[in-house]
Design a protein around this motif. Structure first.
Motif, mmCIF file in Angstrom:
data_model
loop_
_atom_site.group_PDB
_atom_site.id
_atom_site.type_symbol
_atom_site.label_atom_id
_atom_site.label_comp_id
_atom_site.label_asym_id
_atom_site.label_seq_id
_atom_site.Cartn_x
_atom_site.Cartn_y
_atom_site.Cartn_z
ATOM 1 N N MET A 160 -0.304 55.110 63.122
ATOM 2 C CA MET A 160 -1.132 54.546 62.050
ATOM 3 C C MET A 160 -1.841 53.307 62.561
ATOM 4 N N ALA A 161 -3.164 53.247 62.338
ATOM 5 C CA ALA A 161 -3.952 52.110 62.814
ATOM 6 C C ALA A 161 -3.624 50.849 62.034
ATOM 7 N N ALA A 162 -3.708 49.724 62.722
ATOM 8 C CA ALA A 162 -3.448 48.438 62.071
ATOM 9 C C ALA A 162 -4.522 48.175 61.030
ATOM 10 N N PRO A 163 -4.144 47.572 59.903
ATOM 11 C CA PRO A 163 -5.142 47.286 58.863
ATOM 12 C C PRO A 163 -6.158 46.256 59.348
ATOM 13 N N LYS A 164 -7.376 46.401 58.855
ATOM 14 C CA LYS A 164 -8.447 45.482 59.236
ATOM 15 C C LYS A 164 -9.185 44.993 57.998
ATOM 16 N N ALA A 165 -9.832 43.849 58.143
ATOM 17 C CA ALA A 165 -10.622 43.272 57.056
ATOM 18 C C ALA A 165 -11.894 42.693 57.648
ATOM 19 N N PRO A 166 -12.988 42.731 56.912
ATOM 20 C CA PRO A 166 -14.242 42.178 57.428
ATOM 21 C C PRO A 166 -14.220 40.654 57.469
ATOM 22 N N LEU A 167 -14.773 40.096 58.537
ATOM 23 C CA LEU A 167 -14.955 38.650 58.638
ATOM 24 C C LEU A 167 -16.366 38.337 58.168
ATOM 25 N N LEU A 168 -16.487 37.628 57.065
ATOM 26 C CA LEU A 168 -17.774 37.361 56.439
ATOM 27 C C LEU A 168 -18.271 35.968 56.777
ATOM 28 N N ASP A 169 -19.588 35.857 57.016
ATOM 29 C CA ASP A 169 -20.181 34.534 57.198
ATOM 30 C C ASP A 169 -20.631 34.011 55.840
ATOM 31 N N SER A 170 -21.288 32.850 55.814
ATOM 32 C CA SER A 170 -21.677 32.234 54.549
ATOM 33 C C SER A 170 -22.717 33.053 53.796
ATOM 34 N N ALA A 171 -23.378 33.998 54.477
ATOM 35 C CA ALA A 171 -24.372 34.854 53.824
ATOM 36 C C ALA A 171 -23.750 36.141 53.299
ATOM 37 N N GLY A 172 -22.474 36.339 53.568
ATOM 38 C CA GLY A 172 -21.801 37.541 53.109
ATOM 39 C C GLY A 172 -21.923 38.714 54.048
ATOM 40 N N LYS A 173 -22.472 38.490 55.228
ATOM 41 C CA LYS A 173 -22.630 39.569 56.203
ATOM 42 C C LYS A 173 -21.388 39.655 57.089
ATOM 43 N N LYS A 174 -21.029 40.872 57.453
ATOM 44 C CA LYS A 174 -19.840 41.077 58.278
ATOM 45 C C LYS A 174 -20.148 40.773 59.731
ATOM 46 N N ALA A 175 -19.440 39.784 60.277
ATOM 47 C CA ALA A 175 -19.612 39.447 61.684
ATOM 48 C C ALA A 175 -18.816 40.414 62.564
ATOM 49 N N LYS A 176 -17.601 40.724 62.127
ATOM 50 C CA LYS A 176 -16.737 41.654 62.852
ATOM 51 C C LYS A 176 -15.567 42.013 61.950
ATOM 52 N N ASP A 177 -14.716 42.881 62.439
ATOM 53 C CA ASP A 177 -13.486 43.231 61.725
ATOM 54 C C ASP A 177 -12.322 42.440 62.313
ATOM 55 N N VAL A 178 -11.504 41.895 61.429
ATOM 56 C CA VAL A 178 -10.326 41.140 61.832
ATOM 57 C C VAL A 178 -9.097 42.038 61.683
ATOM 58 N N THR A 179 -8.306 42.135 62.725
ATOM 59 C CA THR A 179 -7.073 42.924 62.665
ATOM 60 C C THR A 179 -5.995 42.126 61.943
ATOM 61 N N LEU A 180 -5.439 42.715 60.915
ATOM 62 C CA LEU A 180 -4.425 42.046 60.099
ATOM 63 C C LEU A 180 -3.024 42.420 60.578
ATOM 64 N N GLU A 181 -2.104 41.542 60.305
ATOM 65 C CA GLU A 181 -0.719 41.756 60.738
ATOM 66 C C GLU A 181 -0.076 42.857 59.909
ATOM 67 N N GLU A 182 0.449 43.869 60.577
ATOM 68 C CA GLU A 182 0.993 45.034 59.879
ATOM 69 C C GLU A 182 2.179 44.690 58.992
ATOM 70 N N SER A 183 3.009 43.753 59.414
ATOM 71 C CA SER A 183 4.201 43.419 58.631
ATOM 72 C C SER A 183 3.855 42.826 57.270
ATOM 73 N N VAL A 184 2.650 42.282 57.150
ATOM 74 C CA VAL A 184 2.225 41.657 55.897
ATOM 75 C C VAL A 184 1.241 42.541 55.136
ATOM 76 N N PHE A 185 0.306 43.150 55.837
ATOM 77 C CA PHE A 185 -0.793 43.861 55.193
ATOM 78 C C PHE A 185 -0.677 45.379 55.283
ATOM 79 N N ALA A 186 0.453 45.869 55.731
ATOM 80 C CA ALA A 186 0.695 47.315 55.732
ATOM 81 C C ALA A 186 2.093 47.602 55.214
#
Length: 209
Positions: A1-27
């Motif tokens: 199972m892939a690690a959960p990810k979340a978008p990293l947003l700048d002040s304009a709301g645009k996604k700069a990249k995906d941030v990998t979240l810690e599985e023990s907390v976010f999965a």
């Protein structure tokens, strides 16, 4: 199972990249009964429990019989502070009480991880680059949320990120909290969660320690 990810947003709301979240907390596994008990305990803790009324024993006066026992033609009475008298006490009155419900710390952490994981799985969890707010700007925050496309967000910021906090706190139906104030009930209410990069580590710490 892939690690959960979340978008990293700048002040304009645009996604700069995906941030990998810690599985023990976010999965983590969703445990409905633990979340329910934790939310119930948090809401009960906010109840003041100060409602009260006086019974006949606490109402002033009424120390002697209003009239003698026999011979008056009236019903016998022992005190003028009985519940059926005007100005008398209340029968079975409410009294101040503590509504606290105990939930173990381990269960609270489990509930917090479960709700965070739910947001991450549903795509309603985002990470915000707080450095883009050089000054408070509500219009910038409104544009960010519009670009992101998620409604009723809960924004989590650190105490040092005043510009971010001031930018979001005037927006209708947007709640701004610090990591230490984050509760499971707030996450359940929120339809989306936006956490700054600096606050993300504190949120993970709160969910694991």
């Amino acid at each position: 199972m892939a690690a959960p990810k979340a978008p990293l947003l700048d002040s304009a709301g645009k996604k700069a990249k995906d941030v990998t979240l810690e599985e023990s907390v976010f999965a983590a596994e969703m445990k409905d009964h633990v979340v329910h008990e934790t939310v119930r305990a948090e809401l009960n803790a906010k109840r003041s429990g100060t409602r009260g009324a006086k019974s006949r024993g606490f109402v002033a006066g009424g120390r002697s019989k209003p009239w003698r026992q026999k011979g008056t033609g009236r019903a016998r009475a022992g005190t003028s502070r009985a519940p059926h008298w005007t100005g008398g006490g209340v029968a079975f009155p409410p009294s101040p009480r503590d509504f606290e419900v105990k939930v173990n710390r381990k269960a609270r952490r489990s509930a917090l991880r479960a709700v965070l994981s739910q947001h991450a799985a549903n795509g309603t969890f985002g990470v915000l680059d707080g450095t883009g707010f050089s000054e408070p700007s509500t219009s910038t925050a409104v544009g960010l949320l519009a670009q992101w496309g998620n409604e009723l967000p809960l924004v989590v910021v650190t105490g040092d990120e005043q510009n971010v906090s001031k930018s979001f706190r005037n927006i209708d139906r947007v709640v701004v909290l610090k990591p230490g104030e984050l509760e499971v009930s707030a996450l359940v209410w929120a339809r989306s969660v936006l956490v700054t990069q600096d606050a993300l580590d504190l949120v993970k710490e709160k969910a694991t320690s």
